[in-house]
Every structure is written in structure tokens, then in C-alpha cells.
Design a protein around this motif. Structure first.
Motif, PDB file in Angstrom:
ATOM      1  N   ARG A  71      -7.934  14.317   4.553  1.00 31.75           N
ATOM      2  CA  ARG A  71      -6.737  13.420   4.319  1.00 31.75           C
ATOM      3  C   ARG A  71      -6.306  12.473   5.399  1.00 31.75           C
ATOM      4  O   ARG A  71      -5.914  11.207   5.066  1.00 31.75           O
ATOM      5  CB  ARG A  71      -5.325  14.294   3.895  1.00 31.75           C
TER       6      ARG A  71
ATOM      7  N   MET B 258       2.190   8.655  -8.990  1.00 33.16           N
ATOM      8  CA  MET B 258       1.055   9.046  -8.633  1.00 33.16           C
ATOM      9  C   MET B 258       0.542  10.295  -8.994  1.00 33.16           C
ATOM     10  O   MET B 258      -0.892  10.623  -9.069  1.00 33.16           O
ATOM     11  CB  MET B 258       0.698   8.669  -7.113  1.00 33.16           C
TER      12      MET B 258
ATOM     13  N   ASP C 128      -1.837  15.225  -7.366  1.00 37.57           N
ATOM     14  CA  ASP C 128      -3.255  15.296  -6.728  1.00 37.57           C
ATOM     15  C   ASP C 128      -3.115  14.810  -5.325  1.00 37.57           C
ATOM     16  O   ASP C 128      -2.297  14.630  -4.707  1.00 37.57           O
ATOM     17  CB  ASP C 128      -4.383  14.726  -7.646  1.00 37.57           C
ATOM     18  N   GLU C 129      -4.523  14.427  -4.775  1.00 38.14           N
ATOM     19  CA  GLU C 129      -4.590  13.902  -3.447  1.00 38.14           C
ATOM     20  C   GLU C 129      -4.099  12.450  -3.413  1.00 38.14           C
ATOM     21  O   GLU C 129      -3.717  12.205  -2.175  1.00 38.14           O
ATOM     22  CB  GLU C 129      -6.215  13.876  -3.215  1.00 38.14           C
ATOM     23  N   THR C 130      -3.884  11.849  -4.391  1.00 33.17           N
ATOM     24  CA  THR C 130      -3.514  10.360  -4.253  1.00 33.17           C
ATOM     25  C   THR C 130      -2.110  10.103  -3.321  1.00 33.17           C
ATOM     26  O   THR C 130      -1.969   9.444  -2.350  1.00 33.17           O
ATOM     27  CB  THR C 130      -3.582   9.585  -5.446  1.00 33.17           C
ATOM     28  N   PRO C 131      -1.008  10.786  -3.900  1.00 34.35           N
ATOM     29  CA  PRO C 131       0.165  10.554  -3.171  1.00 34.35           C
ATOM     30  C   PRO C 131       0.178  11.298  -1.613  1.00 34.35           C
ATOM     31  O   PRO C 131       0.792  10.458  -0.896  1.00 34.35           O
ATOM     32  CB  PRO C 131       1.222  11.557  -3.904  1.00 34.35           C
TER      33      PRO C 131
ATOM     34  N   ILE D 253      -2.679  11.022   0.360  1.00 34.04           N
ATOM     35  CA  ILE D 253      -3.172  10.189   1.229  1.00 34.04           C
ATOM     36  C   ILE D 253      -2.592   8.624   1.294  1.00 34.04           C
ATOM     37  O   ILE D 253      -2.556   8.048   2.271  1.00 34.04           O
ATOM     38  CB  ILE D 253      -4.466   9.654   0.467  1.00 34.04           C
ATOM     39  N   PHE D 254      -1.542   8.461   0.096  1.00 34.27           N
ATOM     40  CA  PHE D 254      -0.938   7.163   0.053  1.00 34.27           C
ATOM     41  C   PHE D 254       0.092   7.214   1.320  1.00 34.27           C
ATOM     42  O   PHE D 254       0.393   6.328   1.887  1.00 34.27           O
ATOM     43  CB  PHE D 254      -0.111   6.991  -1.223  1.00 34.27           C
TER      44      PHE D 254
END
Length: 293
Positions: free
Chosen positions: A105, A157, A160-163, A165-166
């Protein structure tokens, strides 16, 4: 010959002054003038070994203070307890899985943040119109902690992993873009004017003058952005994470499992330190022309 003529002749051809001649001092340890070493070269081996010795002393002193505080009654686990818990987490593969998840991440968020920050910083510093359009938004989001973006990231978002990483991306981006911008605007105008006099165009000046002169600022911004990314990791992994060092620490907090929390802290510190050393090595390789103390 007049006195003035003699004086002028003496001024043109001054006579060597006589004085006590002292033979050059010789020493068996002295080398020939052609092979004489500068003081910096003579002390270089000592300078290389001294920081490592100081680092070792610092680590040992920190562990001793930690152990003393734990023995004095503070609510801290002792170093042997942390080592024992780390061995357990390593043996069952939990620590490796958590470290890999967190490292992935951070690397993705940091790489994306840096990849966007560098060109944006160059554009802000090189073009005044773009600076006026972009800089207010950069300064606006800099005043908002990345952690405060987490609720919005979850709603917009998902979980999942998107928020995760964001928010790491945002922390790295904001730290690196300002440093890159400052590197561009602080380029010596004399170098740019000299390049223009020699017939260089904007593209050549940008590639041959601006980018090399801005490289130290960019690398410093990357190091600051890396620290911000790791600092944001623990909060980012609160977003419905199932693995990760931050998730493991938050889960251990519910059971007052201090050794596991310390294992997570130490793991984050070691991984962050290793990544910072890599960036520092790259900085030294890419900025050899820069004077150092």
C-alpha cells in the motif's frame, strides 16, 4: 645613474632578501608533494566509521532506556517480551503477511503521489499561469490532514484497497509537490540567462538546467513524502482492512496486547528507515556535484 633610476631598477629587478635559511623539514611519514593527500582524504575512513559507531551506540542506549522504563513500572513491555512476540508472529507467517500488505500500500500510494507531484511541481514553477491556477488548491488541501479525508474516501470509493491507497497517495503528493515547486522557482536565474545567451531553447533549458538544479529539492520532497505515507498508513488501514501492520496494531489495542503493538511499531520504523536509506543513496548518487559537509 640617478637615484630615481636606481630605485626604478630596483623595483623592476628586486634583489632577493637574505635571511636565515631553514632546510625543509623531512619526516619519514611525509609523502612526496605529488602524492600528498588532502585532510578530507586522510580523515575519510574515520568519518565513514564514526556515524556507524554512533548509530550503534544510539540504538543500544535507546533499548537500555526502554528496558529501564519497563522495569521501573511503566506500562511498557520489556524488549525480551517484544522479541518473543515477534518470533511468534514470524513463525506463523502473520508478520510477513502484514508487512507485505502495508509495504504494498505504501509503495503504490507513494509511487503514484511522487509520479503526479513532480510534473505538477515543474508546471507550477515554470509557468506562471498554471501556478496561479493550481497553487491555491495545493495550499488548500495542505491545511487538511489526509486522515480527515478518510470518511469522504470511504463514501466515494468503497471499502476496498482504493481509499487506503488514495489517502497515502494524497499525503505523499502534497509533501513532494511543494518541494518540487520550490526547487524550480529557486533555480539561479543566471544559469537560465546564460543558457539563453548560448542559444538554448526552453526545452533544452528545462532539461539541462532546471531539472538538474531541482533534483535535490525533489529528492528531499520524496523523503518527506515517504514519511508522510508511513504516518498515514495506520489510519488508512482502519478502513475495513483484514491485514496490515496498522490493522494488527489496532486489533491488538482491543486486547491491550502491548508486545504486538510494539512489534508493529518497530516493523514500520525499520521498513521506513530502509526505504529512506534507499532514497538517501539515490540522492547522493544523483547530486554528486553538490557540495556536502
Amino acid at each position: 645613474m640617478s637615484v630615481l633610476d636606481k630605485r626604478s631598477a630596483d623595483q623592476r629587478h628586486p634583489r632577493p632578501e637574505k635571511g636565515p635559511e631553514s632546510p625543509p623539514a623531512t619526516d619519514g611519514n611525509d609523502s612526496a608533494p605529488g602524492t600528498a593527500k588532502s585532510p578530507s582524504q586522510q580523515s575519510r575512513p574515520g568519518r565513514r566509521g564514526l556515524p556507524l559507531a554512533l548509530n550503534a551506540v544510539s540504538v543500544a542506549l535507546g533499548i537500555a532506556i526502554w528496558w529501564a522504563l519497563a522495569s521501573a513500572g511503566f506500562k511498557l513491555p520489556t524488549p525480551p517480551e517484544v522479541v518473543d512476540r515477534a518470533a511468534t508472529l514470524i513463525s506463523d507467517g502473520t508478520l510477513a503477511d502484514d508487512a507485505l500488505a502495508s509495504l504494498t500500500r505504501v509503495l503504490i500510494g507513494f509511487a503514484l503521489g511522487t509520479a503526479v507531484a513532480v510534473p505538477v511541481g515543474f508546471l507550477m514553477g515554470w509557468y506562471g499561469i498554471l501556478r496561479g491556477l493550481i497553487e491555491p488548491w495545493i495550499q488548500f488541501f495542505r491545511t487538511i490532514p489526509p486522515l480527515a479525508i478518510i470518511p469522504l474516501a470511504v463514501v466515494a470509493m468503497g471499502i476496498d484497497e482504493t481509499p487506503k491507497i488514495f489517502v497515502i497517495f494524497l499525503a505523499a503528493f502534497l509533501a513532494c509537490v511543494i518541494s518540487t515547486f520550490q526547487g524550480v522557482v529557486n533555480v539561479d536565474r543566471t544559469l537560465i540567462n546564460a543558457a539563453r545567451v548560448l542559444g538554448a531553447g526552453d526545452a533544452t533549458i528545462f532539461a539541462r538546467v532546471v531539472v538538474p538544479a531541482s533534483t535535490p529539492f525533489i529528492l528531499v520532497g520524496m523523503r518527506v513524502g515517504l514519511g508522510s505515507a508511513w504516518a498515514t498508513l495506520v489510519a488508512a488501514e482502519l478502513i475495513a482492512a483484514q491485514e496490515g501492520l496498522g490493522y494488527r496494531m489496532q486489533n491488538a489495542q482491543l486486547y491491550y496486547d502491548l508486545p504486538t503493538i510494539f512489534v508493529g511499531l518497530i516493523s514500520i520504523g525499520i521498513l521506513g528507515l530502509l526505504m529512506d536509506r534507499v532514497l538517501l543513496l539515490a540522492e547522493r548518487r544523483l547530486t554528486r556535484w553538490q557540495e556536502r559537509r
